[in-house]
Design a protein around this motif. Structure first.
Motif, PDB file in Angstrom:
ATOM      1  N   ALA A 185       0.879  -1.312   0.075  1.00  0.00           N
ATOM      2  CA  ALA A 185      -0.130  -0.097   0.021  1.00  0.00           C
ATOM      3  C   ALA A 185       0.988   1.331  -0.102  1.00  0.00           C
ATOM      4  O   ALA A 185       0.572   2.082  -0.815  1.00  0.00           O
ATOM      5  N   LEU A 186       1.797   1.059   0.857  1.00  0.00           N
ATOM      6  CA  LEU A 186       2.974   2.558   0.912  1.00  0.00           C
ATOM      7  C   LEU A 186       3.598   2.577  -0.337  1.00  0.00           C
ATOM      8  O   LEU A 186       3.397   3.636  -1.061  1.00  0.00           O
ATOM      9  N   TRP A 187       4.367   1.741  -1.073  1.00  0.00           N
ATOM     10  CA  TRP A 187       5.007   2.172  -2.234  1.00  0.00           C
ATOM     11  C   TRP A 187       4.122   1.923  -3.504  1.00  0.00           C
ATOM     12  O   TRP A 187       4.435   2.830  -4.504  1.00  0.00           O
ATOM     13  N   GLY A 188       3.206   1.245  -3.399  1.00  0.00           N
ATOM     14  CA  GLY A 188       2.280   1.102  -4.638  1.00  0.00           C
ATOM     15  C   GLY A 188       1.388   2.345  -4.701  1.00  0.00           C
ATOM     16  O   GLY A 188       1.246   2.905  -5.770  1.00  0.00           O
ATOM     17  N   GLY A 189       0.836   2.911  -3.693  1.00  0.00           N
ATOM     18  CA  GLY A 189       0.182   4.256  -3.629  1.00  0.00           C
ATOM     19  C   GLY A 189       1.130   5.442  -4.083  1.00  0.00           C
ATOM     20  O   GLY A 189       0.786   6.356  -4.753  1.00  0.00           O
ATOM     21  N   SER A 190       2.572   5.350  -3.368  1.00  0.00           N
ATOM     22  CA  SER A 190       3.317   6.437  -3.597  1.00  0.00           C
ATOM     23  C   SER A 190       3.916   6.439  -5.113  1.00  0.00           C
ATOM     24  O   SER A 190       4.152   7.420  -5.609  1.00  0.00           O
ATOM     25  N   LEU A 191       3.662   5.273  -5.740  1.00  0.00           N
ATOM     26  CA  LEU A 191       4.229   5.067  -7.176  1.00  0.00           C
ATOM     27  C   LEU A 191       3.156   5.595  -8.338  1.00  0.00           C
ATOM     28  O   LEU A 191       3.291   6.142  -9.206  1.00  0.00           O
ATOM     29  N   ALA A 192       1.861   5.150  -7.598  1.00  0.00           N
ATOM     30  CA  ALA A 192       0.677   5.402  -8.461  1.00  0.00           C
ATOM     31  C   ALA A 192       0.389   6.880  -8.686  1.00  0.00           C
ATOM     32  O   ALA A 192      -0.317   7.271  -9.510  1.00  0.00           O
ATOM     33  N   PHE A 193       0.511   7.476  -7.427  1.00  0.00           N
ATOM     34  CA  PHE A 193      -0.039   9.073  -7.481  1.00  0.00           C
ATOM     35  C   PHE A 193       0.917   9.895  -8.404  1.00  0.00           C
ATOM     36  O   PHE A 193       0.015  10.500  -9.307  1.00  0.00           O
ATOM     37  N   PRO A 194       2.215   9.912  -8.628  1.00  0.00           N
ATOM     38  CA  PRO A 194       2.501  10.684  -9.469  1.00  0.00           C
ATOM     39  C   PRO A 194       2.368  10.283 -10.970  1.00  0.00           C
ATOM     40  O   PRO A 194       2.236  11.135 -12.111  1.00  0.00           O
ATOM     41  N   LEU A 195       2.189   8.897 -11.194  1.00  0.00           N
ATOM     42  CA  LEU A 195       1.792   8.253 -12.399  1.00  0.00           C
ATOM     43  C   LEU A 195       0.511   8.759 -12.968  1.00  0.00           C
ATOM     44  O   LEU A 195       0.330   9.188 -14.036  1.00  0.00           O
ATOM     45  N   LEU A 196      -0.632   8.995 -12.001  1.00  0.00           N
ATOM     46  CA  LEU A 196      -1.817   9.451 -12.269  1.00  0.00           C
ATOM     47  C   LEU A 196      -1.841  11.092 -12.860  1.00  0.00           C
ATOM     48  O   LEU A 196      -2.643  11.112 -13.522  1.00  0.00           O
ATOM     49  N   GLN A 197      -1.138  11.565 -11.829  1.00  0.00           N
ATOM     50  CA  GLN A 197      -1.174  13.117 -12.284  1.00  0.00           C
ATOM     51  C   GLN A 197      -0.282  13.387 -13.696  1.00  0.00           C
ATOM     52  O   GLN A 197      -0.887  14.240 -14.099  1.00  0.00           O
ATOM     53  N   ALA A 198       0.823  12.555 -13.907  1.00  0.00           N
ATOM     54  CA  ALA A 198       1.169  12.822 -15.193  1.00  0.00           C
ATOM     55  C   ALA A 198       0.113  12.254 -16.327  1.00  0.00           C
ATOM     56  O   ALA A 198       0.441  12.861 -17.262  1.00  0.00           O
ATOM     57  N   THR A 199      -0.245  11.373 -16.035  1.00  0.00           N
ATOM     58  CA  THR A 199      -1.167  10.735 -17.119  1.00  0.00           C
ATOM     59  C   THR A 199      -2.415  11.785 -17.304  1.00  0.00           C
ATOM     60  O   THR A 199      -3.016  11.898 -18.442  1.00  0.00           O
ATOM     61  N   GLY A 200      -2.763  12.496 -15.992  1.00  0.00           N
ATOM     62  CA  GLY A 200      -3.801  13.508 -16.416  1.00  0.00           C
ATOM     63  C   GLY A 200      -3.321  14.613 -17.182  1.00  0.00           C
ATOM     64  O   GLY A 200      -4.102  15.061 -17.943  1.00  0.00           O
ATOM     65  N   LEU A 201      -2.062  14.991 -17.235  1.00  0.00           N
ATOM     66  CA  LEU A 201      -1.576  16.236 -17.966  1.00  0.00           C
ATOM     67  C   LEU A 201      -1.617  15.661 -19.450  1.00  0.00           C
ATOM     68  O   LEU A 201      -1.806  16.447 -20.216  1.00  0.00           O
ATOM     69  N   VAL A 202      -1.159  14.257 -19.555  1.00  0.00           N
ATOM     70  CA  VAL A 202      -0.872  13.919 -20.757  1.00  0.00           C
ATOM     71  C   VAL A 202      -2.620  13.728 -21.507  1.00  0.00           C
ATOM     72  O   VAL A 202      -2.732  14.099 -22.660  1.00  0.00           O
ATOM     73  N   ALA A 203      -3.567  13.541 -20.711  1.00  0.00           N
ATOM     74  CA  ALA A 203      -4.673  13.621 -21.124  1.00  0.00           C
ATOM     75  C   ALA A 203      -5.304  14.927 -21.747  1.00  0.00           C
ATOM     76  O   ALA A 203      -6.069  15.056 -22.736  1.00  0.00           O
ATOM     77  N   VAL A 204      -4.951  15.900 -20.827  1.00  0.00           N
ATOM     78  CA  VAL A 204      -5.039  17.300 -21.353  1.00  0.00           C
ATOM     79  C   VAL A 204      -4.610  17.608 -22.648  1.00  0.00           C
ATOM     80  O   VAL A 204      -5.040  18.381 -23.297  1.00  0.00           O
ATOM     81  N   ALA A 205      -3.312  17.262 -22.620  1.00  0.00           N
ATOM     82  CA  ALA A 205      -2.339  17.681 -23.630  1.00  0.00           C
ATOM     83  C   ALA A 205      -3.247  17.027 -25.016  1.00  0.00           C
ATOM     84  O   ALA A 205      -3.175  17.585 -26.126  1.00  0.00           O
ATOM     85  N   LEU A 206      -3.522  15.660 -24.808  1.00  0.00           N
ATOM     86  CA  LEU A 206      -4.333  14.977 -26.093  1.00  0.00           C
ATOM     87  C   LEU A 206      -5.773  15.722 -26.315  1.00  0.00           C
ATOM     88  O   LEU A 206      -5.960  15.748 -27.509  1.00  0.00           O
ATOM     89  N   ALA A 207      -6.206  16.421 -25.366  1.00  0.00           N
ATOM     90  CA  ALA A 207      -7.382  16.914 -25.535  1.00  0.00           C
ATOM     91  C   ALA A 207      -7.242  18.191 -26.090  1.00  0.00           C
ATOM     92  O   ALA A 207      -8.098  18.457 -27.225  1.00  0.00           O
ATOM     93  N   LEU A 208      -6.252  18.843 -26.253  1.00  0.00           N
ATOM     94  CA  LEU A 208      -5.766  20.181 -26.799  1.00  0.00           C
ATOM     95  C   LEU A 208      -5.119  20.083 -28.082  1.00  0.00           C
ATOM     96  O   LEU A 208      -4.495  20.974 -28.737  1.00  0.00           O
ATOM     97  N   GLU A 209      -4.661  18.516 -28.083  1.00  0.00           N
ATOM     98  CA  GLU A 209      -3.885  18.221 -29.716  1.00  0.00           C
ATOM     99  C   GLU A 209      -2.425  19.011 -29.398  1.00  0.00           C
ATOM    100  O   GLU A 209      -2.066  19.540 -30.376  1.00  0.00           O
ATOM    101  N   LEU A 210      -2.001  18.922 -28.290  1.00  0.00           N
ATOM    102  CA  LEU A 210      -0.491  19.380 -28.194  1.00  0.00           C
ATOM    103  C   LEU A 210       0.221  18.380 -28.836  1.00  0.00           C
ATOM    104  O   LEU A 210       0.322  17.067 -28.559  1.00  0.00           O
TER     105      LEU A 210
END
Length: 335
Positions: free
Chosen positions: A230-255
């Motif tokens: 839980a500690l290391w999996g959650g700590s690894l998943a959190f920045p990955l999800l944040q970065a994936t959110g930025l990727v999704a916004v970049a794809l939405a705006l066709e960056l």
């Protein structure tokens, strides 16, 4: 000849307790109700001060692909779930899952009041002490969380940078001589303050107790696979999800930047922005993200639009609901 029994002394009547008399028209101050309304008042102030940024982010979303924006919203929500798992992994005791998730959601609103994550840290320490943990163990759990998050974030950054060394042109991101000098002075001053504080005996004793508690809890946690996962999996998943959110916004705006490069830009920008603490990361994170996306090859206008839309989804959109949840938790005496 029998002795006469001594007569019991009559007991004095109990001293009457003076009753507090209230003045006519006097009412008790509703402290907890005022504390419940403070987050909403703070949110209102923040919205008024940054209404131009909010409006710009909302306008950028009008021209974006709504399905990719929904993906960004979903990754933001799953990010709070990942943080909840990581927080649970810092203690041996089982924390109430719903209250833990609500606390992480509310901590985002509290983070806008104080810089460098102090608001979220205060909310989590208050929540853990309310669950029965001592202040020393709550602080140790908080330190372990920051350590795990920092290690996983830097590890991800190193892996992506080794995999895509050509992704970022780091020249624009590096500070000039004056900026490097100011940064060196700040770091040296902070180190001198910490070293001076450790010379004081009570502080040194407190630091020794804190380190012993933190090391003991860390050893105990890693003997339980569920807590370590839980500690290391959650700590690894959190920045990955944040970065994936930025990727999704970049794809939405066709960056026109590769997704892996956007993720690397996000991790590099957040690492640099952490050196300039500000409430909610407003200013430091925004500027660092724009510079990182430009370094990854995006035009300045497109990078600015992407950052505004991303920050609207992850920062401004959850702000009012988070403040409402924070006030509800304070009213229910959970915090």
């Amino acid at each position: 000849m029998s002795r006469a029994l001594p007569q019991a002394r009559p007991q004095a009547p109990p001293h009457p307790v003076p009753q507090r008399t209230r003045r006519p028209g006097y009412r008790r101050v509703p402290v907890r109700r005022i504390l419940c309304l403070l987050p909403l008042a703070a949110v209102a102030v923040w919205v008024l001060q940054h209404r131009s940024l909010i409006g710009s982010g909302a306008r950028q979303m009008l021209t974006a692909d709504p399905w990719w924006l929904l993906v960004a919203v979903a990754t933001t929500g799953f990010g709070w779930v990942a943080v909840s798992f990581a927080r649970q992994g810092t203690v041996l005791e089982r924390l109430p899952a719903r209250r833990l998730f609500a606390t992480q959601f509310a901590a985002g609103a509290a983070n806008h009041l104080l810089p460098s994550g102090i608001g979220a840290s205060a909310v989590n320490i208050r929540f853990m002490t309310g669950c029965g943990l001592t202040p020393a163990r709550s602080s140790a759990a908080l330190a372990l969380y920051f350590l795990a998050e920092g290690v996983t974030r830097v590890g991800l950054l190193a892996v992506l940078f080794l995999a895509f060394p050509e992704a970022l042109r780091l020249g624009p991101m590096l500070p000039d001589r004056s900026g490097a000098l100011v940064l060196a002075v700040v770091v040296s001053g902070a180190a001198a303050l910490v070293a001076g504080a450790l010379l004081i005996r009570p502080v040194r004793r407190l630091a020794r107790t804190f380190l012993c508690t933190a090391l003991s809890d860390a050893r105990s946690l890693h003997k339980r696979p569920s807590r370590a996962l839980a500690l290391w999996g959650g700590s690894l998943a959190f920045p990955l999800l944040q970065a994936t959110g930025l990727v999704a916004v970049a794809l939405a705006l066709e960056l026109e930047v590769r997704s892996a490069h956007v993720m690397l830009a996000y991790l590099a920008a957040t690492a640099v922005a952490a050196l300039v603490p500000s409430p909610g990361g407003i200013g430091s994170v925004d500027a660092a993200l724009v510079i990182a996306l430009v370094a990854a090859g995006a035009p300045v206008e497109a990078a600015t639009s992407t950052v505004l839309a991303y920050r609207f989804i992850t920062l401004w959109l959850p702000l009012l609901p988070g403040a409402l949840v924070l006030g509800a938790l304070v009213r229910a005496k959970i915090l």
